[in-house]
Scaffold this active site. Structure first.
Site, PDB file in Angstrom:
ATOM      1  N   ASP A  34       0.817  -1.059  -0.204  1.00 35.80           N
ATOM      2  CA  ASP A  34       0.061  -0.031   0.074  1.00 35.80           C
ATOM      3  C   ASP A  34       0.990   1.454  -0.166  1.00 35.80           C
ATOM      4  O   ASP A  34       1.982   1.086  -0.216  1.00 35.80           O
ATOM      5  CB  ASP A  34      -0.946  -0.057   1.108  1.00 35.80           C
ATOM      6  CG  ASP A  34      -0.270   0.197   2.481  1.00 35.80           C
ATOM      7  OD1 ASP A  34       1.011   0.328   2.572  1.00 35.80           O
ATOM      8  OD2 ASP A  34      -0.866   0.132   3.664  1.00 35.80           O
ATOM      9  N   HIS A  35       0.332   2.360   0.281  1.00 34.52           N
ATOM     10  CA  HIS A  35       1.044   3.558   0.103  1.00 34.52           C
ATOM     11  C   HIS A  35       2.076   3.826   1.249  1.00 34.52           C
ATOM     12  O   HIS A  35       3.276   4.196   1.097  1.00 34.52           O
ATOM     13  CB  HIS A  35       0.227   4.801   0.389  1.00 34.52           C
ATOM     14  CG  HIS A  35      -0.770   4.754   1.638  1.00 34.52           C
ATOM     15  ND1 HIS A  35      -1.631   3.908   1.440  1.00 34.52           N
ATOM     16  CD2 HIS A  35      -0.796   5.352   2.898  1.00 34.52           C
ATOM     17  CE1 HIS A  35      -2.538   4.111   2.727  1.00 34.52           C
ATOM     18  NE2 HIS A  35      -1.653   4.967   3.482  1.00 34.52           N
ATOM     19  N   ARG A  51       6.806 -34.000   9.507  1.00 38.88           N
ATOM     20  CA  ARG A  51       6.190 -33.280  10.653  1.00 38.88           C
ATOM     21  C   ARG A  51       5.444 -31.824  10.149  1.00 38.88           C
ATOM     22  O   ARG A  51       4.515 -31.761  10.575  1.00 38.88           O
ATOM     23  CB  ARG A  51       7.008 -33.232  11.824  1.00 38.88           C
ATOM     24  CG  ARG A  51       8.173 -32.371  11.824  1.00 38.88           C
ATOM     25  CD  ARG A  51       9.059 -32.399  13.224  1.00 38.88           C
ATOM     26  NE  ARG A  51      10.060 -31.136  13.343  1.00 38.88           N
ATOM     27  CZ  ARG A  51      11.152 -31.152  12.632  1.00 38.88           C
ATOM     28  NH1 ARG A  51      11.677 -31.946  11.901  1.00 38.88           N
ATOM     29  NH2 ARG A  51      11.913 -29.959  13.134  1.00 38.88           N
ATOM     30  N   HIS A  52       6.201 -31.270   9.334  1.00 39.41           N
ATOM     31  CA  HIS A  52       5.931 -29.965   8.675  1.00 39.41           C
ATOM     32  C   HIS A  52       5.011 -30.180   7.687  1.00 39.41           C
ATOM     33  O   HIS A  52       3.843 -29.290   7.756  1.00 39.41           O
ATOM     34  CB  HIS A  52       7.032 -29.009   8.308  1.00 39.41           C
ATOM     35  CG  HIS A  52       8.156 -28.779   9.598  1.00 39.41           C
ATOM     36  ND1 HIS A  52       7.803 -28.198  10.557  1.00 39.41           N
ATOM     37  CD2 HIS A  52       9.520 -29.027   9.609  1.00 39.41           C
ATOM     38  CE1 HIS A  52       8.941 -28.284  11.505  1.00 39.41           C
ATOM     39  NE2 HIS A  52      10.053 -28.706  10.601  1.00 39.41           N
ATOM     40  N   CYS A  89       3.081  -3.473   3.964  1.00 36.52           N
ATOM     41  CA  CYS A  89       2.137  -2.236   4.491  1.00 36.52           C
ATOM     42  C   CYS A  89       2.956  -1.693   5.605  1.00 36.52           C
ATOM     43  O   CYS A  89       3.970  -1.767   5.847  1.00 36.52           O
ATOM     44  CB  CYS A  89       0.691  -2.842   4.502  1.00 36.52           C
ATOM     45  SG  CYS A  89       0.464  -3.809   6.138  1.00 36.52           S
ATOM     46  N   GLY A  90       2.135  -1.062   6.311  1.00 33.01           N
ATOM     47  CA  GLY A  90       2.873  -0.360   7.380  1.00 33.01           C
ATOM     48  C   GLY A  90       3.363  -1.118   8.459  1.00 33.01           C
ATOM     49  O   GLY A  90       4.342  -0.981   9.013  1.00 33.01           O
ATOM     50  N   THR A  91       2.504  -1.862   9.143  1.00 34.00           N
ATOM     51  CA  THR A  91       2.837  -3.061  10.119  1.00 34.00           C
ATOM     52  C   THR A  91       2.980  -4.302   9.575  1.00 34.00           C
ATOM     53  O   THR A  91       3.759  -5.295  10.190  1.00 34.00           O
ATOM     54  CB  THR A  91       1.647  -2.991  11.241  1.00 34.00           C
ATOM     55  OG1 THR A  91       0.408  -3.469  10.387  1.00 34.00           O
ATOM     56  CG2 THR A  91       1.478  -1.727  11.950  1.00 34.00           C
ATOM     57  N   GLY A  92       2.518  -4.519   8.365  1.00 26.34           N
ATOM     58  CA  GLY A  92       2.464  -5.934   7.661  1.00 26.34           C
ATOM     59  C   GLY A  92       1.315  -6.660   8.274  1.00 26.34           C
ATOM     60  O   GLY A  92       0.885  -7.866   7.845  1.00 26.34           O
ATOM     61  N   ILE A  93       0.564  -6.215   9.192  1.00 20.78           N
ATOM     62  CA  ILE A  93      -0.570  -7.086   9.719  1.00 20.78           C
ATOM     63  C   ILE A  93      -1.794  -6.947   8.846  1.00 20.78           C
ATOM     64  O   ILE A  93      -2.394  -8.062   8.474  1.00 20.78           O
ATOM     65  CB  ILE A  93      -0.990  -6.243  11.104  1.00 20.78           C
ATOM     66  CG1 ILE A  93       0.153  -6.593  12.269  1.00 20.78           C
ATOM     67  CG2 ILE A  93      -2.488  -7.023  11.702  1.00 20.78           C
ATOM     68  CD1 ILE A  93       0.154  -5.738  13.272  1.00 20.78           C
ATOM     69  N   GLY A  94      -2.256  -5.921   8.326  1.00 18.69           N
ATOM     70  CA  GLY A  94      -3.277  -5.907   7.274  1.00 18.69           C
ATOM     71  C   GLY A  94      -3.153  -6.459   6.217  1.00 18.69           C
ATOM     72  O   GLY A  94      -3.949  -7.488   5.842  1.00 18.69           O
ATOM     73  N   MET A  95      -1.967  -6.694   5.458  1.00 18.94           N
ATOM     74  CA  MET A  95      -1.667  -7.431   4.387  1.00 18.94           C
ATOM     75  C   MET A  95      -1.589  -8.848   4.884  1.00 18.94           C
ATOM     76  O   MET A  95      -2.100  -9.689   4.029  1.00 18.94           O
ATOM     77  CB  MET A  95      -0.186  -7.033   3.808  1.00 18.94           C
ATOM     78  CG  MET A  95      -0.271  -5.838   3.065  1.00 18.94           C
ATOM     79  SD  MET A  95      -1.267  -5.914   1.628  1.00 18.94           S
ATOM     80  CE  MET A  95      -0.737  -4.235   0.510  1.00 18.94           C
ATOM     81  N   HIS A 110       9.547 -24.456   8.100  1.00 16.83           N
ATOM     82  CA  HIS A 110       8.556 -25.097   8.798  1.00 16.83           C
ATOM     83  C   HIS A 110       7.238 -24.856   8.042  1.00 16.83           C
ATOM     84  O   HIS A 110       6.223 -25.848   8.208  1.00 16.83           O
ATOM     85  CB  HIS A 110       8.522 -24.312  10.156  1.00 16.83           C
ATOM     86  CG  HIS A 110       9.554 -24.955  11.022  1.00 16.83           C
ATOM     87  ND1 HIS A 110       9.652 -25.080  12.503  1.00 16.83           N
ATOM     88  CD2 HIS A 110      11.031 -25.227  10.595  1.00 16.83           C
ATOM     89  CE1 HIS A 110      10.644 -25.516  12.887  1.00 16.83           C
ATOM     90  NE2 HIS A 110      11.674 -25.438  11.696  1.00 16.83           N
TER      91      HIS A 110
HETATM   92  C1  RB5 Z   1      -2.033   2.283   6.376  1.00 17.07           C
HETATM   93  O1  RB5 Z   1      -1.999   3.705   7.539  1.00 17.07           O
HETATM   94  C2  RB5 Z   1      -1.819   1.361   7.429  1.00 17.07           C
HETATM   95  O2  RB5 Z   1      -3.075   1.078   7.913  1.00 17.07           O
HETATM   96  C3  RB5 Z   1      -1.431   0.138   6.876  1.00 17.07           C
HETATM   97  O3  RB5 Z   1      -0.420   0.309   5.885  1.00 17.07           O
HETATM   98  C4  RB5 Z   1      -1.120  -1.110   7.506  1.00 17.07           C
HETATM   99  O4  RB5 Z   1      -0.281  -1.043   8.609  1.00 17.07           O
HETATM  100  C5  RB5 Z   1      -2.373  -1.853   8.038  1.00 17.07           C
HETATM  101  O5  RB5 Z   1      -2.186  -3.133   8.660  1.00 17.07           O
END
Ligand code: RB5
Length: 153
Positions: free
Chosen positions: A8-9, A133-134, A65-71, A98
């Site tokens: 993302d941006h 196992r994996h 993405c910013g945290t990698g969590i959303g992606m 693994h």
């Molecule tokens: C964008 O501001 C941010 O929410 C996105 O990059 C990401 O971190 C979401 O998980």
């Protein structure tokens, strides 16, 4: 090997550094965007990039993405995708050995670019050894997909 790459941006700058690295080491890729710093929604690019891996057009994917969590959350909704959020080279190695992760995810606001390049290099050069196992545990993940999504590969 052909890699699908998306961000993302928030991940744009890190993605560009990753693309430069892939060029340098001669790994083919397609850039699924974002292409400008304008705000975009990570699920859109996460889905299109992950889908390109799931349907076999690409061997693996990289998402930022910013945290990698959303992606990670978005990509893991696509049947057949095992997206792994990695913050260091050890995680990248384990994600392949693994978990046979087929999508690598990183957070541009969490790690620096040098770490990201180290992670990408490690991830690309580590194979899944297919130890029973994996393999058994990954089969169980596919079983969960089949149960809840009607899919599973
Ligand atoms: C964008 O501001 C941010 O929410 C996105 O990059 C990401 O971190 C979401 O998980």
């Amino acid at each position: 090997m052909k890699i699908a790459v998306g961000s993302d941006h928030a991940g744009l700058e890190m993605k560009n550094a990753v693309l430069d690295f892939l060029k340098e080491i001669g790994v083919a890729f397609r850039d699924f965007g974002a292409y400008t710093p304008d705000s975009v929604d990570y699920p859109d690019i996460g889905e299109s990039t992950a889908e390109a891996v799931a349907n076999g057009d690409f061997d693996a994917g990289i998402l930022i993405c910013g945290t990698g969590i959303g992606m990670s959350i978005a990509a893991n909704k696509v049947t057949g995708i095992r997206a792994a959020l990695c913050t260091n080279a050890y995680c990248a190695e384990m994600a392949r050995e693994h978990n046979n992760a087929n999508v690598l995810v990183m957070g541009s606001r969490v790690i620096d670019v040098n770490t990201a390049i180290e992670i990408v290099g490690t991830w690309l050069h580590t194979d899944f050894p297919n130890e029973p196992r994996h393999a058994k545990r990954i089969d169980k993940i596919s079983g969960i997909e089949a149960k809840y999504n009607g899919g599973g590969r």
